[in-house]
Design a protein around this motif. Sequence first.
Motif, PDB file in Angstrom:
ATOM      1  N   LYS A 153       0.806  -1.221   0.000  1.00  0.00           N
ATOM      2  CA  LYS A 153       0.000   0.000   0.000  1.00  0.00           C
ATOM      3  C   LYS A 153       0.842   1.276   0.000  1.00  0.00           C
ATOM      4  O   LYS A 153       0.331   2.355  -0.250  1.00  0.00           O
ATOM      5  CB  LYS A 153      -0.923   0.010   1.233  1.00  0.00           C
ATOM      6  CG  LYS A 153      -1.957  -1.098   1.235  1.00  0.00           C
ATOM      7  CD  LYS A 153      -3.229  -0.565   0.706  1.00  0.00           C
ATOM      8  CE  LYS A 153      -4.409  -1.486   0.559  1.00  0.00           C
ATOM      9  NZ  LYS A 153      -4.389  -2.853   0.880  1.00  0.00           N
ATOM     10  N   ILE A 181      -2.375   3.265   8.355  1.00  0.00           N
ATOM     11  CA  ILE A 181      -3.770   3.239   7.886  1.00  0.00           C
ATOM     12  C   ILE A 181      -4.360   4.646   7.908  1.00  0.00           C
ATOM     13  O   ILE A 181      -5.078   5.043   6.994  1.00  0.00           O
ATOM     14  CB  ILE A 181      -4.596   2.242   8.727  1.00  0.00           C
ATOM     15  CG1 ILE A 181      -4.157   0.819   8.383  1.00  0.00           C
ATOM     16  CG2 ILE A 181      -6.086   2.389   8.465  1.00  0.00           C
ATOM     17  CD1 ILE A 181      -4.626  -0.246   9.317  1.00  0.00           C
ATOM     18  N   ARG A 226     -17.257  -1.101   3.979  1.00  0.00           N
ATOM     19  CA  ARG A 226     -17.523  -0.025   3.030  1.00  0.00           C
ATOM     20  C   ARG A 226     -17.877  -0.567   1.644  1.00  0.00           C
ATOM     21  O   ARG A 226     -18.688   0.012   0.939  1.00  0.00           O
ATOM     22  CB  ARG A 226     -16.292   0.885   2.941  1.00  0.00           C
ATOM     23  CG  ARG A 226     -16.597   2.277   2.471  1.00  0.00           C
ATOM     24  CD  ARG A 226     -15.532   3.218   2.941  1.00  0.00           C
ATOM     25  NE  ARG A 226     -14.251   2.840   2.340  1.00  0.00           N
ATOM     26  CZ  ARG A 226     -13.323   3.712   1.951  1.00  0.00           C
ATOM     27  NH1 ARG A 226     -13.529   4.997   2.104  1.00  0.00           N
ATOM     28  NH2 ARG A 226     -12.188   3.316   1.439  1.00  0.00           N
ATOM     29  N   THR A 266      -9.584   0.348  11.527  1.00  0.00           N
ATOM     30  CA  THR A 266      -9.760  -0.089  10.149  1.00  0.00           C
ATOM     31  C   THR A 266      -8.626  -1.028   9.790  1.00  0.00           C
ATOM     32  O   THR A 266      -7.490  -0.813  10.189  1.00  0.00           O
ATOM     33  CB  THR A 266      -9.755   1.135   9.214  1.00  0.00           C
ATOM     34  OG1 THR A 266     -10.720   2.068   9.695  1.00  0.00           O
ATOM     35  CG2 THR A 266     -10.109   0.755   7.786  1.00  0.00           C
ATOM     36  N   GLY A 267      -8.967  -2.052   9.010  1.00  0.00           N
ATOM     37  CA  GLY A 267      -7.946  -2.999   8.588  1.00  0.00           C
ATOM     38  C   GLY A 267      -7.174  -2.471   7.388  1.00  0.00           C
ATOM     39  O   GLY A 267      -7.517  -1.423   6.820  1.00  0.00           O
ATOM     40  N   TYR A 268      -6.127  -3.200   6.996  1.00  0.00           N
ATOM     41  CA  TYR A 268      -5.317  -2.755   5.858  1.00  0.00           C
ATOM     42  C   TYR A 268      -6.070  -2.814   4.528  1.00  0.00           C
ATOM     43  O   TYR A 268      -5.629  -2.248   3.538  1.00  0.00           O
ATOM     44  CB  TYR A 268      -4.026  -3.590   5.783  1.00  0.00           C
ATOM     45  CG  TYR A 268      -2.864  -2.917   6.459  1.00  0.00           C
ATOM     46  CD1 TYR A 268      -2.163  -1.900   5.805  1.00  0.00           C
ATOM     47  CD2 TYR A 268      -2.475  -3.265   7.742  1.00  0.00           C
ATOM     48  CE1 TYR A 268      -1.099  -1.266   6.426  1.00  0.00           C
ATOM     49  CE2 TYR A 268      -1.418  -2.639   8.368  1.00  0.00           C
ATOM     50  CZ  TYR A 268      -0.733  -1.645   7.699  1.00  0.00           C
ATOM     51  OH  TYR A 268       0.305  -1.008   8.307  1.00  0.00           O
ATOM     52  N   ASP A 269      -7.217  -3.524   4.499  1.00  0.00           N
ATOM     53  CA  ASP A 269      -8.016  -3.499   3.261  1.00  0.00           C
ATOM     54  C   ASP A 269      -8.709  -2.150   3.076  1.00  0.00           C
ATOM     55  O   ASP A 269      -9.252  -1.872   2.020  1.00  0.00           O
ATOM     56  CB  ASP A 269      -9.031  -4.641   3.256  1.00  0.00           C
ATOM     57  CG  ASP A 269     -10.051  -4.504   4.384  1.00  0.00           C
ATOM     58  OD1 ASP A 269      -9.863  -3.635   5.248  1.00  0.00           O
ATOM     59  OD2 ASP A 269     -11.023  -5.278   4.387  1.00  0.00           O
ATOM     60  N   LEU A 270      -8.702  -1.333   4.106  1.00  0.00           N
ATOM     61  CA  LEU A 270      -9.316  -0.002   4.121  1.00  0.00           C
ATOM     62  C   LEU A 270     -10.820  -0.055   3.894  1.00  0.00           C
ATOM     63  O   LEU A 270     -11.451   0.921   3.506  1.00  0.00           O
ATOM     64  CB  LEU A 270      -8.652   0.935   3.087  1.00  0.00           C
ATOM     65  CG  LEU A 270      -7.138   1.048   3.146  1.00  0.00           C
ATOM     66  CD1 LEU A 270      -6.638   2.028   2.097  1.00  0.00           C
ATOM     67  CD2 LEU A 270      -6.660   1.485   4.527  1.00  0.00           C
TER      68      LEU A 270
END
Lengths: 254, 348
Positions: free
Chosen positions: A35, A150, B74, B261-265
Amino acid sequence: MNEQPKIGVFKYSCCAGCEFQLIYFQKHVIDMFEKTQITYCRMLQSGGHPEGPFDVALIEGAITEQWQADQLNRVRAVSRYLIPIGSCAVCGGVPAIKNTTEEQEIEKRVYTDTSLVHSMKTGAINDYVKIDGAVKGCPMGVRDLSELVISLLLDKRPEFVNCSVCVECKLAANICVLVAYNEPCMGPVTNAGCGALCPGHHRACYGCWGPMEDANAWALAGQFRLMGLTNDDIHRKFTEFGQPTTQWKAGQIK
Amino acid sequence: MSEAYLLSRKRLPDWIKSLAEIYTVLGPVPLRRGQTVFEPIASADLLNPNYCSTMLSPRLFIYPGCQKLFTVNRSTGQYVTADPRTQRPQLIFAIHPCDMHAISVLDRTFLAKYEDYYYRKRRDDTVTIVLNCNKACDSGFCDSMGTGPFLRLKQGFDVALTAREKDFIAEPASENGERLIGGRDFFERATAADLGEKEEIEQRAKRSFTKHLDTDGLPQLLMRHLDHTVYRRTADSRCLGCTNCTMVCPTCYCYNVQDRTGYDLMTTTRQRYWDSCQELHFAQVHGGNFRSSREARMRQFVTHKLATWVEQYGCFGCIGCGRCMTWCPTGIDLTEMAKEIQRDAAEK
């Protein structure tokens, strides 16, 4: 954020454990590398772009030489956010123990030829430049690191852990080692985030995460004295981590 | 009042065993070096019914220190409320009267006009068996606060036990309580003489208190002396701001919520955890912090427990268990602070 945020990692005087934590030990190494874009990190790859610009500059280690302070100023100028990582960068950490002894004497103890040593009094990162937060810990805490990355990706303000270790002890239902077992625990004045690791194993906290905001070092030092610790012991406790900090100053009286 | 029963001490293991078939029984278990904790027990072997006090009160089984509230996604738009219930209904065994009172105090907060879903579920799933105290504990002053040594509540719990040398007097206080006793052959009917002896034990327990607090007119007095020097002095010289007092307090209900929030956002989990008015950031709002000094935070603790709670909920926020002073690293005693203010007011 459309583009991947650019991260620069700079290392000063420390054991490099936080950088290891970042690129090797922490749980989310792959997520983070997918990311974000690490444009400068000497431990990760040679080369890179130390000149920046960076969305976030992670600074590891304390400042003990003039060139470090100069470079730090340059990094600050090209970074959107500058975050110290780990106790050395946040509050002086172990490198700052040397501040308690006279500089020449401490140099002579280690080096036979001190002509090449250009060391100065150890300072934390925020003694030199403005910081935008801090990832505390020794090594830095994974929870706060994830929160930082994040938050950067979501463009929100990170919520770092900022209470005493006592809170985590109570949430984990650890019996208080200070009250119940008369151990000189630094927990009441130390920033949480470790999950109360030492008290969870019936050991006194030794303050490796550095001071919490608004810590009352003077009162805890007084309590340690009542518990039978000598002034030297107390002095060592409050200078092991966080010698340059104002929060623990009051506990550092010899 | 409903019937009272007798349970021989020898048959206590049988009762616990039969209760453990239906419930997760949480009882006081001795830990290293004289400490006691509430833990799930399968039999009475580990149980220590003579315990004095525990560090954390059993409120944590109804209002846990950290609790997941919901998860949102989301990308799918999904919202999932977390289920606060435990796998099996739980039974808190041998909870002391002060802690039982504390739960009833928490009920006034969480189950009032705006009911807290998570608390309600856990509360409904919890059965409580109270054990009256035959002796005052080291720093307890429940007698002064009207919450002990014998339970003074009429409802909100299931069974009240009083320990005697050879047996327990068991008094059910709810339908559920009747069910816990009824149909079990090891219970006998108690006589009027037994209940008379209970009165005697209570009087004896009352006399064993060494710590007292005169609560007469205390709320008004504390509110009149908000700028008393005791707060400043104690906060500067002894208060560490570590929040231990509020973490161990069985009536403290403040919590903070946090979104992770996780890293998947995409997925965010909201959880709540115990917060404390003794913590610097508690009163941080946009534009400033209205309790930025330790003195102000300490005054908040003392006056809320002993004064403003009365106005807010119609009872004291302090149930006199003495945990805040026992587990304070520097031993700050809120009754001593209140007494100093009382003394100074009397002299004037």
